[in-house]
Design an enzyme around this catalytic site. Structure first.
Site, PDB file in Angstrom:
ATOM      1  N   GLU A   9       0.841  -1.200   0.000  1.00 49.12           N
ATOM      2  CA  GLU A   9       0.000   0.000   0.000  1.00 49.12           C
ATOM      3  C   GLU A   9       0.874   1.248   0.000  1.00 49.12           C
ATOM      4  OE1 GLU A   9      -2.154  -0.722   3.592  1.00 49.12           O
ATOM      5  OE2 GLU A   9      -3.204  -2.440   2.745  1.00 49.12           O
TER       6      GLU A   9
ATOM      7  N   GLU B  33      -5.000  -6.045   2.827  1.00 48.80           N
ATOM      8  CA  GLU B  33      -3.813  -6.765   3.319  1.00 48.80           C
ATOM      9  C   GLU B  33      -3.870  -8.256   3.038  1.00 48.80           C
ATOM     10  OE1 GLU B  33      -5.386  -4.435   5.161  1.00 48.80           O
ATOM     11  OE2 GLU B  33      -3.859  -2.881   5.329  1.00 48.80           O
TER      12      GLU B  33
ATOM     13  N   PHE C 129       1.794  -1.448   8.568  1.00 52.50           N
ATOM     14  CA  PHE C 129       2.078  -1.589   9.998  1.00 52.50           C
ATOM     15  C   PHE C 129       1.993  -3.072  10.328  1.00 52.50           C
ATOM     16  CE2 PHE C 129       0.892   2.808   9.746  1.00 52.50           C
ATOM     17  CZ  PHE C 129       1.608   3.454  10.748  1.00 52.50           C
TER      18      PHE C 129
ATOM     19  N   ASP D   7       0.861  -4.473  12.787  1.00 51.82           N
ATOM     20  CA  ASP D   7      -0.446  -4.799  13.371  1.00 51.82           C
ATOM     21  C   ASP D   7      -1.389  -5.373  12.310  1.00 51.82           C
ATOM     22  OD1 ASP D   7      -0.252  -2.772  16.039  1.00 51.82           O
ATOM     23  OD2 ASP D   7       0.835  -2.144  14.252  1.00 51.82           O
ATOM     24  N   PHE D   8      -1.149  -5.016  11.062  1.00 53.80           N
ATOM     25  CA  PHE D   8      -2.074  -5.419   9.987  1.00 53.80           C
ATOM     26  C   PHE D   8      -1.873  -6.868   9.542  1.00 53.80           C
ATOM     27  CE2 PHE D   8      -2.013  -0.689   8.425  1.00 53.80           C
ATOM     28  CZ  PHE D   8      -2.566  -0.293   9.633  1.00 53.80           C
ATOM     29  N   ILE D   9      -0.905  -7.564  10.111  1.00 47.36           N
ATOM     30  CA  ILE D   9      -0.819  -9.002   9.790  1.00 47.36           C
ATOM     31  C   ILE D   9      -2.090  -9.712  10.266  1.00 47.36           C
ATOM     32  CG2 ILE D   9       1.693  -9.147   9.794  1.00 47.36           C
ATOM     33  CD1 ILE D   9       1.548 -10.567  12.475  1.00 47.36           C
TER      34      ILE D   9
ATOM     35  N   HIS E 287      -1.505   0.408  16.148  1.00 43.47           N
ATOM     36  CA  HIS E 287      -0.400   0.710  15.229  1.00 43.47           C
ATOM     37  C   HIS E 287       0.956   0.662  15.932  1.00 43.47           C
ATOM     38  CE1 HIS E 287      -3.817   2.380  13.014  1.00 43.47           C
ATOM     39  NE2 HIS E 287      -3.072   2.387  11.922  1.00 43.47           N
TER      40      HIS E 287
END
Lengths: 319, 338
Positions: free
Chosen positions: B29, B60, B83, B85-87, B129
């Site tokens: 992104e 994602e 970030f 966190d987005f996994i 985040h």
């Protein structure tokens, strides 16, 4: 477009192989010879065979958990499929995957997936490789009606459309996500309309008509190479339960029987006899050969060794 | 040697690998014109064009899944998650697909894939985040996990990750992006490959070992400097690669000093520190220990917004210093008891 007798007989052969393969597999379950589970596509054979037979060897497919017909359609060796079903070392996945993860990269099968819709994003990537390397090949992603309610369906079709990737998204709509009827899971009757959200072509076909499916897939192949992805919905029905442990309380015997009257194999057989005037002897020969192929696959699988535990760690990572 | 930033080192590693191998593509992104949320990929679109530096929708799951599919079929993608966190949004693609596909298909093919993603607190971005989620992915066979602590390591480890034939989670440290360090000139970089699975002694010492990774290595080095001022000779072992972990280096350092403090920013419960503790405890190093092994980790809370609270819930060099002293005193107490 006329489809030759030779092609029709091959479609017939592969559907019969799939039917015998699964009937044999189901029988092995009843004998207690297999552990784990299996998901059978009996009644849905036209979808996997009609699509797979129209593809080139270098085209990719990603199958579903109900994917024996899809694998046979693409040309996978039933010996190695049956060996995988029995968890043997000679199986296409060395006994590590079982029938939910049948794969054979050598014929373009990038694997069956145990996660509903699990192949969708992988298919986008496979088609990206084809586009990036300038190949004249396509990727077919099989999934069911249930997968179209997963978030990844949206992300994958959207990105494939934005990047104009050569993917044929093939939805085998068998009316039930496990026990839940499509009418309780979505507020539309034709799944193909979902393609409109992506400015993508969407078509809905009789999923029991293997000749139409074959012809439409040939056209879809050309279409996606020129215009980017499309969605093809094949409306059909699974005769057996979701998996081996399904009491089928959610549907009536009458409903099942009604669909059994629309058996895709019997339909093609009728066409071969009545419209193509193929001698019945020739068709019976194919029936017998398909049965023998499955018997040989089973014998191969049963005679194959169990995989070894001592080398298993070495297979987790590539060198 | 010249000095460049951690972010520059990562960009150089990616660019060099993309020049070397046309199969390496980069997706994520806002990585193109925008240059990435942290500016890491600035300029790469201009050099490599839109077919190789590919902006994606905010999706994602398909970023990771498509990268895995491309990796299965012959490309070597680098995917960026803005970030770490987005996994959470790509867990199926990461855990059930990328990590499993080689094994469950009987080792057909490989998944040469790097997922780069910034981790850690300290930017005032609050609970969604700022996390350090590396322990999750260490629990999934099939993935490799790397967290570099210096520009030098970031470049060498990333080049190794791109050349690796497995999915590699490459956790970058937001607060290190602007820090500088020595990195060989680009023309010498062909050789600058740091093999995955090799720990690095960032500071050698005899009294105490601090085992850490990522930004906490830098905090540990500051604490070690201060400890030296009062005569405590601290070794700082940067494990660099969590999977595969350099168990021998961990055991050797524990044997050498007999006192071990493990420091990470991630919350303590279920954190990777527990894995390091058990590596020592069930090895011969156990018999060399002069004190219980100690862990200094993030508090078991989400990262809060307020700057004072944010800084307070993760270890600092001051907290590391204090913990190290306690560990040394514990040893004296134990000696007193015998």
């Amino acid at each position: 477009m006329a489809v030759s007798d030779t092609v029709l007989l091959e479609l017939y052969r592969k559907m019969q192989q799939t039917r015998f393969f699964e009937e044999t597999a189901a029988h092995l379950f009843s004998l207690g010879k297999v552990h784990g589970t299996a998901h059978f596509c009996i009644g849905e054979e036209a979808s996997g065979i009609g699509v797979g037979h129209a593809l080139k060897n270098e085209d990719y497919i990603l199958q579903t958990h109900r994917g024996h017909g899809q694998a046979i359609g693409k040309g996978m060796d039933m010996k190695r499929m049956m060996a995988e079903f029995l968890g043997k070392e000679t199986g296409c996945c060395k006994g590590y995957g079982g029938c939910m993860h049948i794969a054979d990269f050598s014929v373009g099968s990038l694997g069956a997936n145990g996660i509903v819709g699990g192949g969708l994003s992988l298919a986008v990537g496979a088609a990206l490789t084809q586009q990036y390397l300038g190949k004249n090949n396509v990727t077919v992603c099989f999934f069911g009606d249930g997968a179209t309610n997963q978030g990844i369906f949206h992300e994958s079709l959207n990105l494939a459309s934005v990047w104009k990737l050569p993917v044929i998204f093939v939805c085998t709509n068998n009316l039930y996500g496990m026990s839940t009827h499509v009418s309780k899971a979505m507020n539309i009757t034709d799944i193909a309309v979902r393609a409109a959200s992506y400015n993508m072509k969407g078509i809905s076909l009789d999923g029991n008509d293997v000749i139409t499916i074959y012809k439409e897939t040939l056209q879809a192949r050309d279409y996606v190479l020129q215009h980017g992805p499309m969605l093809m919905v094949l409306n059909t029905y699974r005769w057996m339960g979701h998996s081996k442990s399904d009491a089928q309380l959610y549907r009536t015997k009458e409903e099942v029987d009604e669909w059994k009257n629309r058996d895709p194999i019997k339909q093609l057989r009728k066409t071969l006899l009545e419209e193509r005037h193929i001698p019945v002897k020739k068709i019976e020969e194919i029936d017998q050969e398909a049965e023998i192929d499955v018997e040989q696959a089973l014998a191969f699988a049963e005679q194959s060794p169990e995989p070894r535990l001592d080398s298993i760690l070495a297979d987790v990572y590539a060198d | 040697m010249r000095e460049i930033t951690y972010a520059d080192a990562i960009r150089e590693a990616m660019s060099e690998e993309m020049r070397r191998d046309s199969r390496v593509i980069f997706i994520g992104e806002d990585i193109g014109v925008y240059g990435g949320a942290f500016g890491v990929s600035r300029g790469m679109l201009e050099e490599f064009g839109e077919t190789r530096v590919r902006d994606t929708p905010i999706s994602e799951a398909v970023i990771v899944g498509a990268a895995a599919g491309a990796a299965m079929t012959g490309l070597r993608p680098i995917a960026e998650l803005m970030f770490s966190d987005f996994i959470t949004l790509a867990m199926d693609q990461l855990v059930n697909q990328a990590a499993k596909n080689r094994f469950q298909f009987g080792s057909q093919g490989a998944i040469p894939l790097v997922i780069r993603t910034p981790a850690g607190s300290g930017t005032g971005a609050a609970a969604q985040h700022s996390q350090s989620l590396e322990a999750w992915v260490c629990h999934v066979p099939g993935l490799k996990v790397v967290i570099p602590s210096t520009p030098y390591d970031a470049k060498g480890l990333l080049k190794a990750a791109v050349r690796d034939n497995n999915p590699v989670l490459f956790f970058e440290q937001k607060l290190l992006y602007r820090t500088k360090g020595e990195v060989p000139e680009p023309e010498l970089s062909e050789d600058h490959i740091i093999p995955l699975g090799k720990a690095d002694i960032k500071r050698s010492g005899h009294d105490l070992t601090i085992i850490s990774y990522g930004r906490m290595v830098q905090e540990s080095l500051k604490a070690a400097e201060k400890l030296a001022g009062i005569g405590i000779d601290t070794e700082v072992l940067d494990i660099r690669t969590l999977v595969p972990m350099d168990r021998q280096a961990v055991i050797a350092s524990a044997k050498k000093t007999g006192r071990v403090l493990i420091v990470h920013e991630a919350v303590k419960t279920g954190g990777f520190g527990g894995e390091i503790v058990s590596t020592i405890a069930d090895s011969e190093a156990f018999f060399y220990l002069d004190a219980p092994i100690k862990r200094l980790c993030g508090l078991d809370v989400p990262i809060p917004y307020n700057p004072g609270l944010e800084a307070g819930v993760v270890p600092s060099s001051a907290a590391i210093y204090t913990s190290a002293l306690e560990l040394m005193e514990q040893r004296q107490l134990m000696q007193g008891a015998t």
